[in-house]
Design a protein around this motif. Structure first.
Motif, short mmCIF file in Angstrom:
data_model
loop_
_atom_site.label_atom_id
_atom_site.label_comp_id
_atom_site.label_asym_id
_atom_site.label_seq_id
_atom_site.Cartn_x
_atom_site.Cartn_y
_atom_site.Cartn_z
N SER A 49 -49.33 95.59 -48.25
CA SER A 49 -49.33 95.79 -49.69
C SER A 49 -50.04 94.64 -50.42
CB SER A 49 -47.91 95.96 -50.22
OG SER A 49 -47.16 94.80 -50.01
N GLU A 50 -49.91 93.40 -49.91
CA GLU A 50 -50.64 92.28 -50.51
C GLU A 50 -52.14 92.44 -50.35
OE1 GLU A 50 -49.01 88.74 -48.79
OE2 GLU A 50 -47.13 88.93 -49.89
N GLU A 51 -52.57 92.94 -49.19
CA GLU A 51 -54.00 93.19 -48.98
C GLU A 51 -54.50 94.26 -49.94
OE1 GLU A 51 -54.34 94.24 -44.88
OE2 GLU A 51 -54.05 92.19 -44.18
N ASN A 52 -53.72 95.30 -50.09
CA ASN A 52 -54.12 96.39 -51.01
C ASN A 52 -54.20 95.90 -52.44
OD1 ASN A 52 -54.24 98.22 -48.92
ND2 ASN A 52 -52.19 99.04 -49.28
N LEU A 53 -53.24 95.08 -52.86
CA LEU A 53 -53.26 94.55 -54.23
C LEU A 53 -54.45 93.63 -54.46
CD1 LEU A 53 -49.52 93.82 -55.04
CD2 LEU A 53 -51.04 95.38 -56.23
N SER A 54 -54.75 92.76 -53.49
CA SER A 54 -55.88 91.84 -53.67
C SER A 54 -57.21 92.59 -53.73
CB SER A 54 -55.90 90.78 -52.56
OG SER A 54 -56.15 91.40 -51.31
N SER A 55 -57.37 93.60 -52.90
CA SER A 55 -58.63 94.37 -52.97
C SER A 55 -58.71 95.14 -54.28
CB SER A 55 -58.75 95.30 -51.77
OG SER A 55 -57.78 96.31 -51.83
N ARG A 108 -59.73 92.63 -56.99
CA ARG A 108 -61.13 92.28 -56.85
C ARG A 108 -62.04 93.35 -57.43
NH1 ARG A 108 -62.12 92.38 -51.43
NH2 ARG A 108 -60.07 91.52 -51.01
N ASN A 109 -61.72 94.59 -57.15
CA ASN A 109 -62.57 95.69 -57.60
C ASN A 109 -62.43 95.99 -59.09
OD1 ASN A 109 -63.62 96.09 -55.06
ND2 ASN A 109 -62.04 97.58 -54.50
N THR A 110 -61.28 95.72 -59.69
CA THR A 110 -61.10 96.07 -61.09
C THR A 110 -61.43 94.93 -62.05
OG1 THR A 110 -58.76 95.52 -60.95
CG2 THR A 110 -59.36 97.83 -60.66
N GLU A 111 -61.42 93.66 -61.59
CA GLU A 111 -61.70 92.53 -62.49
C GLU A 111 -63.11 92.60 -63.05
OE1 GLU A 111 -61.07 88.68 -60.85
OE2 GLU A 111 -58.89 88.88 -60.94
N SER A 112 -64.07 92.94 -62.22
CA SER A 112 -65.46 92.95 -62.68
C SER A 112 -65.72 94.10 -63.64
CB SER A 112 -66.39 93.05 -61.49
OG SER A 112 -66.17 94.27 -60.79
N LYS A 113 -64.95 95.14 -63.61
CA LYS A 113 -65.18 96.31 -64.45
C LYS A 113 -64.49 96.19 -65.80
CE LYS A 113 -65.69 99.17 -60.42
NZ LYS A 113 -65.08 100.07 -59.50
N ARG A 114 -63.57 95.25 -65.93
CA ARG A 114 -62.86 95.09 -67.19
C ARG A 114 -63.66 94.21 -68.14
NH1 ARG A 114 -57.07 92.81 -66.56
NH2 ARG A 114 -57.69 92.52 -64.43
N GLY A 115 -63.65 94.55 -69.37
CA GLY A 115 -64.27 93.69 -70.36
C GLY A 115 -63.20 92.78 -70.98
N GLY A 116 -63.58 91.94 -71.85
CA GLY A 116 -62.59 91.12 -72.54
C GLY A 116 -62.36 89.79 -71.86
N ARG A 117 -61.19 89.25 -72.03
CA ARG A 117 -60.89 87.88 -71.61
C ARG A 117 -60.85 87.72 -70.09
NH1 ARG A 117 -55.62 86.85 -75.08
NH2 ARG A 117 -56.40 87.83 -76.95
N GLY A 118 -60.36 88.69 -69.38
CA GLY A 118 -60.16 88.49 -67.93
C GLY A 118 -61.44 88.62 -67.10
#
Length: 149
Positions: free
Chosen positions: A126-132, A135-145
């Motif tokens: 589950s930790e591996e799934n959460l980290s992946s 990783r995949n959603t951070e670059s697609k989000r706009g804004g502060r994060g």
């Protein structure tokens, strides 16, 4: 003269309704044979089984407030072997008895992993799934994060 509950008497059908038939009993009193008490089989229309003027043997089921409940099907003597149609049913068809295949009851079941091993494996995956996922959603989000550069 009042008829006793549980006694069988001869009566004459004096009226037929959609919910049953009225039967005149000895002594001048009248009782009702409900449609469910006319025959052992399903009765859609009382007129299919009774006609006005028919002499029928009825059993007195109950008497309350001057109303007498009667039954034709309970007045008919049945052999004891035919007490219930459910006892005459054939045995169920289908799968074999599964209780004999229960592996837990015979002590043959030995767990390959302990509970702690299973929990640690689950946490790791589950930790591996959460980290992946992060990783995949951070670059697609706009804004502060998101990444800047």
């Amino acid at each position: 003269m009042s008829v006793e509950v549980g006694s069988k008497v001869q009566g004459k059908v004096t009226g037929i309704t959609n919910f049953g038939a009225f039967v005149e009993l000895p002594g001048g009193s009248t009782g009702l044979v409900h449609i469910s008490e006319v025959a052992d089989s399903y009765v859609k229309d009382v007129n299919d089984h009774l006609k006005i003027g028919d002499l029928v043997e009825v059993k007195v089921i109950s008497e309350k407030d001057g109303k007498t409940a009667l039954s034709i099907k309970k007045a008919i003597e049945k052999p004891e072997a035919q007490t219930s149609s459910y006892s005459q049913r054939p045995p169920r068809q289908g799968r074999a008895d599964n209780r004999s295949k229960d592996f837990r009851s015979k002590g043959q079941f030995k767990p390959r992993e302990s509970f702690e091993d299973k929990v640690s494996k689950f946490l790791k995956s589950s930790e591996e799934n959460l980290s992946s996922l992060k990783r995949n959603t951070e670059s697609k989000r706009g804004g502060r994060g998101g990444r800047r550069g």
